[in-house]
Write a protein that holds these residues in place. Sequence first.
Motif, PDB file in Angstrom:
ATOM      1  N   UNK A  79      56.254   1.828 -37.515  1.00 54.31           N
ATOM      2  CA  UNK A  79      55.737   0.705 -37.014  1.00 54.31           C
ATOM      3  C   UNK A  79      54.712  -0.158 -37.952  1.00 54.31           C
ATOM      4  N   UNK A  80      54.844  -1.400 -37.727  1.00 57.09           N
ATOM      5  CA  UNK A  80      53.614  -2.393 -38.414  1.00 57.09           C
ATOM      6  C   UNK A  80      52.383  -2.209 -37.356  1.00 57.09           C
ATOM      7  N   UNK A  81      51.275  -1.676 -37.910  1.00 56.63           N
ATOM      8  CA  UNK A  81      50.077  -1.644 -37.054  1.00 56.63           C
ATOM      9  C   UNK A  81      49.808  -2.764 -36.268  1.00 56.63           C
ATOM     10  N   UNK A  82      49.856  -3.936 -37.020  1.00 59.56           N
ATOM     11  CA  UNK A  82      49.485  -5.203 -36.274  1.00 59.56           C
ATOM     12  C   UNK A  82      50.379  -5.255 -34.840  1.00 59.56           C
ATOM     13  N   UNK A  83      51.602  -5.046 -34.823  1.00 61.35           N
ATOM     14  CA  UNK A  83      52.441  -5.242 -33.734  1.00 61.35           C
ATOM     15  C   UNK A  83      52.277  -4.204 -32.809  1.00 61.35           C
ATOM     16  N   UNK A  84      51.941  -2.930 -33.279  1.00 60.31           N
ATOM     17  CA  UNK A  84      51.428  -1.929 -32.210  1.00 60.31           C
ATOM     18  C   UNK A  84      50.294  -2.366 -31.500  1.00 60.31           C
ATOM     19  N   UNK A  85      49.298  -3.126 -32.130  1.00 56.53           N
ATOM     20  CA  UNK A  85      47.896  -3.509 -31.689  1.00 56.53           C
ATOM     21  C   UNK A  85      48.362  -4.572 -30.699  1.00 56.53           C
ATOM     22  N   UNK A  86      49.175  -5.505 -31.189  1.00 55.76           N
ATOM     23  CA  UNK A  86      49.354  -6.805 -30.102  1.00 55.76           C
ATOM     24  C   UNK A  86      50.236  -6.115 -28.857  1.00 55.76           C
ATOM     25  N   UNK A  87      51.070  -5.125 -29.034  1.00 57.33           N
ATOM     26  CA  UNK A  87      52.088  -4.865 -27.793  1.00 57.33           C
ATOM     27  C   UNK A  87      50.882  -3.882 -26.953  1.00 57.33           C
ATOM     28  N   UNK A  88      49.936  -3.263 -27.680  1.00 58.84           N
ATOM     29  CA  UNK A  88      49.343  -2.388 -26.581  1.00 58.84           C
ATOM     30  C   UNK A  88      48.298  -3.421 -25.822  1.00 58.84           C
ATOM     31  N   UNK A  89      47.792  -4.581 -26.601  1.00 54.25           N
ATOM     32  CA  UNK A  89      47.138  -5.474 -25.728  1.00 54.25           C
ATOM     33  C   UNK A  89      47.679  -6.010 -24.685  1.00 54.25           C
ATOM     34  N   UNK A  90      48.916  -6.334 -24.997  1.00 56.08           N
ATOM     35  CA  UNK A  90      49.655  -7.043 -24.097  1.00 56.08           C
ATOM     36  C   UNK A  90      49.973  -6.195 -22.779  1.00 56.08           C
ATOM     37  N   UNK A  91      50.367  -5.069 -23.061  1.00 53.78           N
ATOM     38  CA  UNK A  91      50.864  -3.981 -21.930  1.00 53.78           C
ATOM     39  C   UNK A  91      49.518  -3.688 -21.280  1.00 53.78           C
ATOM     40  N   UNK A  92      48.269  -3.441 -22.006  1.00 56.73           N
ATOM     41  CA  UNK A  92      47.127  -3.047 -21.135  1.00 56.73           C
ATOM     42  C   UNK A  92      46.604  -4.307 -20.282  1.00 56.73           C
ATOM     43  N   UNK A  93      46.719  -5.638 -20.826  1.00 61.85           N
ATOM     44  CA  UNK A  93      46.439  -6.528 -19.777  1.00 61.85           C
ATOM     45  C   UNK A  93      47.224  -6.631 -18.477  1.00 61.85           C
ATOM     46  N   UNK A  94      48.560  -6.444 -18.872  1.00 63.06           N
ATOM     47  CA  UNK A  94      49.595  -6.437 -17.652  1.00 63.06           C
ATOM     48  C   UNK A  94      49.225  -5.372 -16.548  1.00 63.06           C
ATOM     49  N   UNK A  95      48.983  -4.163 -17.152  1.00 63.34           N
ATOM     50  CA  UNK A  95      48.529  -3.200 -16.314  1.00 63.34           C
ATOM     51  C   UNK A  95      47.067  -2.930 -15.769  1.00 63.34           C
ATOM     52  N   UNK A  96      46.421  -3.811 -16.294  1.00 61.14           N
ATOM     53  CA  UNK A  96      45.020  -3.728 -15.912  1.00 61.14           C
ATOM     54  C   UNK A  96      44.306  -2.425 -16.369  1.00 61.14           C
ATOM     55  N   UNK A  97      44.479  -2.026 -17.800  1.00 64.76           N
ATOM     56  CA  UNK A  97      43.770  -0.887 -18.281  1.00 64.76           C
ATOM     57  C   UNK A  97      44.085   0.393 -17.971  1.00 64.76           C
ATOM     58  N   UNK A  98      45.551   0.571 -17.551  1.00 70.40           N
ATOM     59  CA  UNK A  98      45.991   1.848 -17.155  1.00 70.40           C
ATOM     60  C   UNK A  98      46.634   2.360 -18.574  1.00 70.40           C
ATOM     61  N   UNK A  99      46.844   1.738 -19.553  1.00 70.26           N
ATOM     62  CA  UNK A  99      47.436   2.361 -20.821  1.00 70.26           C
ATOM     63  C   UNK A  99      46.646   3.505 -21.435  1.00 70.26           C
ATOM     64  N   UNK A 100      47.349   4.589 -21.710  1.00 66.44           N
ATOM     65  CA  UNK A 100      46.725   5.917 -22.355  1.00 66.44           C
ATOM     66  C   UNK A 100      47.609   5.524 -23.662  1.00 66.44           C
ATOM     67  N   UNK A 101      46.964   5.262 -24.831  1.00 62.79           N
ATOM     68  CA  UNK A 101      47.627   5.049 -25.988  1.00 62.79           C
ATOM     69  C   UNK A 101      47.656   6.466 -26.845  1.00 62.79           C
TER      70      UNK A 101
END
Length: 363
Positions: free
Chosen positions: A83-105
Amino acid sequence: MDVGLMMIFASYGWENMSDDQVWEEELRLARQAPGLGFDALWSAEHHFFDYSFCPDNLQLMTYLAAVCPDVDLGTAAVILPWHDPLRVAEQASVLDLLCKGRLRLGFGRGLARREFAAFRGTMDESRGRFDEAAPMIVKALRTGWIEADGVYYKQPRVELRPRPKYSFDGRIYAVASSEDSVDSAARLGAHMVMFSDRPWPMRLPAIQRNREMHRKYHGIEAPTMMITDFCLCAPKLDEAETLARKHMSKFVESNFDHYEFLGEHFATVKGYDAYAQKAEIARKGGLEGAVEGFMKAAVWGTPDRILRELEARRGVIGDFELNVAFRFGGIPYQKAEASLQLFAREVLPVLKSWQSPAAKAAE
């Protein structure tokens, strides 16, 4: 104890099963887990083959964020060299916003030569790419900005949008089976993740090393490690042992096939010395020996036996988080579902009652 449900998405061991049926069955189990008391849903990342095929676990967790609003969501793991690290960071940021801080990365560096080949990459670079990418992503999710001037990643400074809203402290995980990965997890300040594939006294030195290195790098105790287990829970011991031996044998066989553990290529790949040693042991003991080791490490049996085995493991390595897979190695769906539900009824409540020594001392 924190207990999650692991999704593998495998068809190895099942005859004539379509990919969509694999996904439908795995998701059917996952949708039950929150109501049964599990704390998190987890998924691996694998590509192309019957061994396991969830090519984008962040995408999967985005779907589950809406379907299962009352449970945490985890990646075990995003394989960073693919993966591209920038894309992983963006995807994680979007997902964590949608799930309100429930992501364990969770992060990993990959092991299967044929997956690396399909991505046109080389395993020789996996250690270096992981060690550059993981801190980049963690820092980006902490500060909202990503940048790097490394050997593998020349990333201009840029802001993540949407900006990360929730702290990822305590929510970063890293798979660690080799000594290098044990050290990398400690440097990252992550929960170390191991898979239950060999007896735990053999793993204790690496676990202790991770804890020592974490104290050295951060001056505090390491976060609780997580263990991913393959479980067969049944009301009668003879039934459980028969099913466990059959389906765990098939799962170990799938490992031999996917990771080429009988091959000699690990000895020539940079950063995979530990796997070269494991492959040598596999060649000497064969599949039968590997299955016996797996059976000694994994949890199977009646609820009482499983609890005794987990208690014994806890006595050896201390507290841990548990991540349990019930669908693997050709287990019929009905058996996997029955195993999940019996575990949830009779094992999970006891595990939830366990307290760490620190918590007991505070009472």
